[in-house]
Structures are given as structure tokens and as C-alpha cells.
Design a protein around this motif. Sequence first.
Motif, PDB file in Angstrom:
ATOM      1  N   ARG A 233       1.279  -1.378   0.198  1.00  0.00           N
ATOM      2  CA  ARG A 233      -0.539   0.185  -0.343  1.00  0.00           C
ATOM      3  C   ARG A 233       1.096   1.133   0.082  1.00  0.00           C
ATOM      4  O   ARG A 233       2.564   1.632   0.542  1.00  0.00           O
ATOM      5  CB  ARG A 233      -1.196   0.113   1.446  1.00  0.00           C
ATOM      6  CG  ARG A 233      -2.044  -1.193   1.483  1.00  0.00           C
ATOM      7  CD  ARG A 233      -2.739  -1.253   0.372  1.00  0.00           C
ATOM      8  NE  ARG A 233      -4.056  -0.012  -0.176  1.00  0.00           N
ATOM      9  CZ  ARG A 233      -4.970  -0.305   0.328  1.00  0.00           C
ATOM     10  NH1 ARG A 233      -5.328  -1.643   1.806  1.00  0.00           N
ATOM     11  NH2 ARG A 233      -5.537   0.744   0.837  1.00  0.00           N
TER      12      ARG A 233
ATOM     13  N   GLN B  30      -6.682   2.551  -2.259  1.00  0.00           N
ATOM     14  CA  GLN B  30      -7.029   1.252  -4.007  1.00  0.00           C
ATOM     15  C   GLN B  30      -8.167   2.045  -4.679  1.00  0.00           C
ATOM     16  O   GLN B  30      -9.481   1.199  -4.804  1.00  0.00           O
ATOM     17  CB  GLN B  30      -6.572   0.228  -3.809  1.00  0.00           C
ATOM     18  CG  GLN B  30      -5.742  -0.795  -2.393  1.00  0.00           C
ATOM     19  CD  GLN B  30      -5.995  -1.330  -2.085  1.00  0.00           C
ATOM     20  OE1 GLN B  30      -6.353  -2.237  -1.506  1.00  0.00           O
ATOM     21  NE2 GLN B  30      -5.150  -1.873  -3.363  1.00  0.00           N
TER      22      GLN B  30
ATOM     23  N   THR C 264     -10.054   1.315  -7.907  1.00  0.00           N
ATOM     24  CA  THR C 264     -10.826   0.233  -8.130  1.00  0.00           C
ATOM     25  C   THR C 264     -11.484  -0.014  -9.903  1.00  0.00           C
ATOM     26  O   THR C 264     -11.484   1.526  -9.654  1.00  0.00           O
ATOM     27  CB  THR C 264     -11.967   0.380  -7.277  1.00  0.00           C
ATOM     28  OG1 THR C 264     -13.050   1.265  -7.869  1.00  0.00           O
ATOM     29  CG2 THR C 264     -12.483   0.174  -5.916  1.00  0.00           C
TER      30      THR C 264
ATOM     31  N   ALA D 142      -6.382  -7.807 -14.979  1.00  0.00           N
ATOM     32  CA  ALA D 142      -6.609  -7.784 -14.077  1.00  0.00           C
ATOM     33  C   ALA D 142      -5.495  -7.806 -13.328  1.00  0.00           C
ATOM     34  O   ALA D 142      -5.259  -7.087 -11.856  1.00  0.00           O
ATOM     35  CB  ALA D 142      -8.319  -8.746 -13.438  1.00  0.00           C
ATOM     36  N   ALA D 143      -4.794  -8.722 -13.125  1.00  0.00           N
ATOM     37  CA  ALA D 143      -3.271  -9.125 -12.479  1.00  0.00           C
ATOM     38  C   ALA D 143      -1.998  -7.454 -13.000  1.00  0.00           C
ATOM     39  O   ALA D 143      -1.846  -7.208 -12.063  1.00  0.00           O
ATOM     40  CB  ALA D 143      -2.609 -10.412 -13.322  1.00  0.00           C
TER      41      ALA D 143
ATOM     42  N   GLU E 250      -3.743  -5.644 -10.475  1.00  0.00           N
ATOM     43  CA  GLU E 250      -3.474  -5.880  -8.627  1.00  0.00           C
ATOM     44  C   GLU E 250      -1.832  -5.315  -8.654  1.00  0.00           C
ATOM     45  O   GLU E 250      -1.343  -5.436  -7.541  1.00  0.00           O
ATOM     46  CB  GLU E 250      -4.378  -7.459  -9.005  1.00  0.00           C
ATOM     47  CG  GLU E 250      -6.108  -6.867  -8.192  1.00  0.00           C
ATOM     48  CD  GLU E 250      -6.612  -7.870  -8.301  1.00  0.00           C
ATOM     49  OE1 GLU E 250      -5.538  -9.461  -8.340  1.00  0.00           O
ATOM     50  OE2 GLU E 250      -7.779  -8.352  -7.843  1.00  0.00           O
ATOM     51  N   GLN E 251      -1.130  -5.798  -9.555  1.00  0.00           N
ATOM     52  CA  GLN E 251       0.125  -5.368  -9.358  1.00  0.00           C
ATOM     53  C   GLN E 251       0.528  -3.879  -9.567  1.00  0.00           C
ATOM     54  O   GLN E 251       1.041  -3.808  -8.637  1.00  0.00           O
ATOM     55  CB  GLN E 251       1.373  -6.018 -10.333  1.00  0.00           C
ATOM     56  CG  GLN E 251       2.079  -6.392 -10.392  1.00  0.00           C
ATOM     57  CD  GLN E 251       3.141  -6.720 -11.485  1.00  0.00           C
ATOM     58  OE1 GLN E 251       2.910  -6.364 -12.713  1.00  0.00           O
ATOM     59  NE2 GLN E 251       3.950  -8.412 -11.441  1.00  0.00           N
TER      60      GLN E 251
ATOM     61  N   VAL F  95      -7.084  -2.727  -7.425  1.00  0.00           N
ATOM     62  CA  VAL F  95      -8.282  -3.767  -7.009  1.00  0.00           C
ATOM     63  C   VAL F  95      -9.771  -3.903  -8.248  1.00  0.00           C
ATOM     64  O   VAL F  95      -9.972  -3.242  -8.570  1.00  0.00           O
ATOM     65  CB  VAL F  95     -10.172  -3.664  -5.974  1.00  0.00           C
ATOM     66  CG1 VAL F  95      -9.986  -4.096  -5.916  1.00  0.00           C
ATOM     67  CG2 VAL F  95      -8.484  -3.096  -4.284  1.00  0.00           C
ATOM     68  N   ALA F  96      -8.904  -5.212  -8.984  1.00  0.00           N
ATOM     69  CA  ALA F  96      -9.998  -4.946 -10.503  1.00  0.00           C
ATOM     70  C   ALA F  96     -11.618  -6.296 -10.218  1.00  0.00           C
ATOM     71  O   ALA F  96     -10.714  -6.850  -9.937  1.00  0.00           O
ATOM     72  CB  ALA F  96      -9.211  -5.521 -11.696  1.00  0.00           C
ATOM     73  N   THR F  97     -12.013  -5.771 -11.381  1.00  0.00           N
ATOM     74  CA  THR F  97     -13.396  -6.747 -11.745  1.00  0.00           C
ATOM     75  C   THR F  97     -13.220  -7.075 -12.532  1.00  0.00           C
ATOM     76  O   THR F  97     -13.462  -6.754 -13.788  1.00  0.00           O
ATOM     77  CB  THR F  97     -14.315  -5.788 -11.252  1.00  0.00           C
ATOM     78  OG1 THR F  97     -14.309  -6.124  -9.571  1.00  0.00           O
ATOM     79  CG2 THR F  97     -16.206  -6.692 -11.430  1.00  0.00           C
TER      80      THR F  97
END
Length: 408
Positions: A34, A183, A185, A216-217, A220-221, A225-227
Amino acid sequence: MADLMPVSEALARILSETSYLGAERVPLARALGRVLEADIFSRLDLPPFDSSSMDGYAVRSIDLTEPGITLRVIGDVVAGRTFDGVLRAGEAVRIMTGAVVPSSADAVIPVEQTDADWGGHPGSIGPTHVTIHRTAKTGDNIRQQGENVVRGQLILGAGTKLRPQDIGMAASLGLTDLSVSRQPTVVIISSGDELIKPGNSLPPGTIYESNGVMLAALIEQWGGVATVLPSAPDTVEGVRGMFEVALALNPDILVSSAGVSVGAADYIRAVLADLGEIGFWKINIRPGKPLAYGRIGHVPFFGLPGNPVSAMVTAEIVLRPAMQHMTGQADDAQTVLAVMGEDIPSDGRQSYLRVMLSREGGSPIAHLTGTQSSGALFSLVMADGLLIVPEGVMFLPKGSQAEVRLLR
Ligand code: AMP
Ligand code: MG
């Protein structure tokens, strides 16, 4: 190419239109990766007291004028306790690593440099006399109060992406939680009649949908925060419906792949123009043209290309800095200067070519990872980085140097 916007200009515009998302508090156990919202200053000296760095004897160095002097052991101090007595001439206190050094002592002699034999089991006070095999000087084997950190010192700066040692440091200052950037989204949408979800059989003419999980990866890296939504059919209604589902999730960012080109089934731009506004969609980037950027209400929208290599490269170049900006971080992309291992032609667009790096002698040497087709995802799998061929450059001869942006 005159109608293509330079990458730097596109990026500047995107950054000017994205803003900091604000902060939230998280416990240290959830703080890894974070981004710290504000500077952290130490509230303590560390160590908080003069402490022993060895198991042995706290002494007055003035007593140890020569090797072989015997001292009377008047007490014992273990870590977590204090010794409240006072050492007088010829006296020592047995001390363990991390224990407070009595204020009347000024050095610690490791047990190995005495005649004491704790036999690996220090037990309680042990011998009442100890012979010291050496002399001592003030400060020997003592960690001075504040030698690591002094009260009021800046420890971690705002914008730091927290690493394990940063979290340990925060704990050693007595903190239980930290204020970090929220974070972002990100909802990821895609469209294409040819796209099949992995796990199903592939009818003729179809391919597996891969951009969703890859983006998404990446997100996140980069701390988001992925949907990922199921991909939509190539119809205006399908694409529009997918946008509506995505927006109902109230994301900080909306990302799509495919459908921004000028193909007959490319509806993304049309739907974007209808629901929101297109900022620009022609950027001088390769791979990656076309790449659309716009907003729907307050939600920034990135219409990435469908070709997997283009999707990842453009995400790296434009989405990552936007996400960093939203979380209060400086751009932390790493580059190295590499020597071209082969002649590299370009077409004048700002290009990000997939290269492997090897080391021969001093500098890293860059070789292309085979075909540079924007559909060839394996070229990215093999790549260590993206060779940046600047706008206007048509050729990088073997042996010349250029920057390579490292991929994680
Ligand atoms: P488009 O922009 O829709 O013309 O797509 C460009 C190319 O990328 C086509 O070959 C598509 O099949 C491919 N493609 C589009 N979306 C995806 C996806 N989500 N996963 C894998 N390939 C895709
Ligand atoms: Mg398509």
C-alpha cells in the motif's frame, strides 16, 4: 502521422484529469504494497535506551586497565528488565543482549572474553566473580540510545510503497496502523464474438479471452482492485449493456480492451461518445494505436486495443501512471540503458518493442523476442523489458544505445 498525439502529451492530459483518491487507515498486517499517505516521523529514539549488543558483563571501562582483572558480579540484567543498582569500582553486572546497560556501566564485555562458562545455559547469576581477558573502552558493545533513529526523524515519506521492512519499522515505532492511499477500483470490460472463456471448447474461428485476467493481474500489481466482467457480444446493445453493468459497480476507473478500432464491429468508441466523452483516441504509440481515452461522468475510461500485446503495453504506458497518480505515487517505472544486439528498424511512432536482456561485459544487450506482432503475447512472455524507440526514430543500429523499460 500529424493527427497522432505524442505519448507524452496524452500522458500529461490523462494525469491532469485524474486526481488523488484519498486515504484510509489499514492495520500493519494489511499494509504490504500500500502507498503511505503522509510522512511518518519517529515518536521514539531507537534503540530507546543504551542496550547491550552482546551476552556478557556490563563494566566500568576505567576498571579494566589491563587484561586479567577480576570483577565482582553484583547483579544480573536480562532483556526487558532494568538493573537499579549502581556499579562501584571493581564491579560488574551480568547482562544479556538487548538488556538496558546500567547507567553506571560504560562498556559490555562478551562472555567469550571472560573466564565465565555459562555452558549454553546462562541460568541465573552464576559465578560471583569474573575475570576479564581484555581491556575495555567506553561504548564497547553498547548500542547507544537513538543510534538507529532519533525522535522526530523522518522515517518513511508520503508516497512510499510499503515493503516488509517499512512495515517492521512502523511496528518498531509502536504504530498499529497506517494511513494509506485508497486503492483504485477498476472494472475491466471486453467485447468480441470470437472470445471464449477459458475452460470451454473452442469452436472454429474463436480464441480464448485472455486480456481480462492479464489486465486484472497488472492492475493488482499496481495496487488496484480489479473486477473482470464477462466479455460482451459485438453488438451496440451488448457493448452498451456491458458499460451499464460496469458503471453500476461505481469504479474509479473503467478499462476496456478491443473494439476501439475502425472495424465494422468496433462499438466501444461509439458507446463511449454516447455515454460520456472521448478525450482522444489517436496516440502515436506502437503497439497500441488505437487507444481511446475519455470520461463517463467522473469516471476515467481507457479503451485499450484488443491485441493482447497492445493491451498490456498501453496499460503499462498510460494506465499505470494514472493509477500511480491517483494513489499519490511518483512514476516508479524502471529503465536501463541497453546496447542494441541487432539492427532495429522502427516506423517513427513511439515504439515499445519486446526485448530480452543479456549481459556481456558491462552493459545489458537487447535482442528482440522474435515477432513483434501485437497479437503475439508470447513475445511479452519472453521479454525482460520494452525497448523504447522514440517518436521520429526510424532505425537503431546494432551497437547503439537506448532505454529499456523493465517489466516485472
Ligand atoms: P479488435 O480491437 O476487437 O479488432 O481486436 C483486435 C484483436 O485482438 C483481435 O484479433 C481480437 O481477437 C483480439 N482480442 C480482442 N479482445 C481480446 C481479448 N479480450 N483476449 C484476447 N484477444 C482479444
Ligand atoms: Mg473485436
